[in-house]
Design an enzyme around this catalytic site. Sequence first.
Site, PDB file in Angstrom:
ATOM      1  CG  ASP A   8      -4.521   1.809   5.645  1.00  0.00           C
ATOM      2  OD1 ASP A   8      -3.972   2.898   5.391  1.00  0.00           O
ATOM      3  OD2 ASP A   8      -4.965   1.541   6.781  1.00  0.00           O
ATOM      4  CB  SER A   9      -0.448   1.801   7.600  1.00  0.00           C
ATOM      5  OG  SER A   9      -1.571   2.559   8.008  1.00  0.00           O
TER       6      SER A   9
ATOM      7  CE1 TYR B 282       3.011   0.592   6.868  1.00  0.00           C
ATOM      8  CE2 TYR B 282       2.325   1.567   4.784  1.00  0.00           C
ATOM      9  CZ  TYR B 282       2.673   0.452   5.529  1.00  0.00           C
ATOM     10  OH  TYR B 282       2.691  -0.793   4.929  1.00  0.00           O
ATOM     11  N   GLY B 283       2.365   6.611   9.697  1.00  0.00           N
ATOM     12  CA  GLY B 283       2.363   8.071   9.851  1.00  0.00           C
ATOM     13  C   GLY B 283       3.482   8.626  10.709  1.00  0.00           C
TER      14      GLY B 283
ATOM     15  CB  CYS C 194      -2.114   4.299   3.567  1.00  0.00           C
ATOM     16  SG  CYS C 194      -1.110   5.011   4.856  1.00  0.00           S
ATOM     17  CG  ASN C 195      -4.827  10.274   3.492  1.00  0.00           C
ATOM     18  OD1 ASN C 195      -5.135  11.309   2.935  1.00  0.00           O
ATOM     19  ND2 ASN C 195      -5.728   9.351   3.782  1.00  0.00           N
ATOM     20  CB  THR C 196       1.181   7.995   5.664  1.00  0.00           C
ATOM     21  OG1 THR C 196       0.402   8.613   6.691  1.00  0.00           O
ATOM     22  CG2 THR C 196       2.650   8.175   5.953  1.00  0.00           C
TER      23      THR C 196
ATOM     24  CD  GLU D 135      -5.710   1.833  14.713  1.00  0.00           C
ATOM     25  OE1 GLU D 135      -5.080   1.051  15.434  1.00  0.00           O
ATOM     26  OE2 GLU D 135      -5.514   1.967  13.486  1.00  0.00           O
TER      27      GLU D 135
ATOM     28  CB  CYS E 122      -5.746  10.674   8.375  1.00  0.00           C
ATOM     29  SG  CYS E 122      -5.336   9.220   9.343  1.00  0.00           S
ATOM     30  CB  THR E 123      -7.261   5.670   6.597  1.00  0.00           C
ATOM     31  OG1 THR E 123      -6.249   5.629   7.610  1.00  0.00           O
ATOM     32  CG2 THR E 123      -6.660   5.401   5.249  1.00  0.00           C
ATOM     33  CG  HIS E 124      -7.552   5.925  11.533  1.00  0.00           C
ATOM     34  ND1 HIS E 124      -6.740   5.476  10.524  1.00  0.00           N
ATOM     35  CD2 HIS E 124      -7.479   5.004  12.528  1.00  0.00           C
ATOM     36  CE1 HIS E 124      -6.179   4.340  10.894  1.00  0.00           C
ATOM     37  NE2 HIS E 124      -6.613   4.029  12.105  1.00  0.00           N
TER      38      HIS E 124
HETATM   39  N1  DGL Z   1      -3.433   5.038   7.204  1.00  0.00           N
HETATM   40  C1  DGL Z   1      -2.712   6.169   7.730  1.00  0.00           C
HETATM   41  C2  DGL Z   1      -3.011   7.417   6.892  1.00  0.00           C
HETATM   42  O1  DGL Z   1      -4.038   7.510   6.252  1.00  0.00           O
HETATM   43  C3  DGL Z   1      -3.053   6.420   9.195  1.00  0.00           C
HETATM   44  C4  DGL Z   1      -2.492   5.366  10.120  1.00  0.00           C
HETATM   45  C5  DGL Z   1      -0.988   5.308  10.088  1.00  0.00           C
HETATM   46  O2  DGL Z   1      -0.319   6.236  10.578  1.00  0.00           O
HETATM   47  O3  DGL Z   1      -0.482   4.343   9.541  1.00  0.00           O
HETATM   48  O4  DGL Z   1      -2.215   8.323   6.870  1.00  0.00           O
END
Ligand code: DGL
Length: 271
Positions: free
Chosen positions: A12-13, A44-45, A75-77, A154, A186-188
């Site tokens: 993940d990012s 990463y987003g 990571c979704n991005t 976060e 998104c992961t969060h």
């Molecule tokens: N992990 C990213 C996602 O799921 C969220 C955090 C980021 O922007 O890196 O898109």
Amino acid sequence: MNLAAQPIGVFDSGIGGLTVVRQLRRLLPHEDLVYLGDTARVPYGTKSPAAVVRFACEDTQFLLRHNVKAVVVACNTASAWALSTLTQRFDVPVFGVILPGARAALDTTRVGRIGIIATNATIRSMAYNKAILARNDTVQLYARACPLLVPLVEEGWMDHPVTRAALREYLRPLLRRRIDTLVLGCTHYPLLKTAISKIVGPRVRLVDSAETCAEFVRERLAHLRLLNTRRRRAGTIQPFVTDEVERFSTVAAQFLGEAVETVIKVDLAAV
Ligand code: DGL
């Protein structure tokens, strides 16, 4: 070599992918997991597609050095922009979060009106839209980037007036469209489930991309005969990060739902 006994790699990012690790632990408790959080380059987003693809390739290369039997792009991005490059370039099964989330959204909706929330980059990629419409082009999709949510989570502000205000603002246009399903892309966002549910109400069902990804990984690994079925003891998690371990370790337990084992800092350029 017994391939099924090798660990599953997850990247993940940053820290957010631990929500996927949490679900993998729940569904696949005997698997060993190697986790890479690219905390030096998070988020990463907000990055360009080219940068996200490059980072994702480097993350995958790192995991492969740990002899993983499969790679999960938590990571979704990164899933949105890099999954096809990763599957073409690397010789292991690579699983992302988008396809399972898209399938679950279609299974969940009754009226065919689906909302999608994610980072700017994921929304811009239209990855969820494409994956959903490829399976059913009669549904209506309403996507919204929610860039403030990652920093709020976060910060630990899951139940905070500022987060609730941001959520209300982001979700209002989707609710006006009378969605009955909302993809948390998104992961969060799984950490905001309670706050989101209160705003959208019981008629809108939430699709948790971490949960659906873990179910998909179990299904695919079973199909490929790569599940570690012989193991009796609990699997381990080895977390690696690309920046300081202290901040990661403090926040990690909240995402993971359990204490993290010793976190190791790595330099991706040096390995
Ligand atoms: N992990 C990213 C996602 O799921 C969220 C955090 C980021 O922007 O890196 O898109």
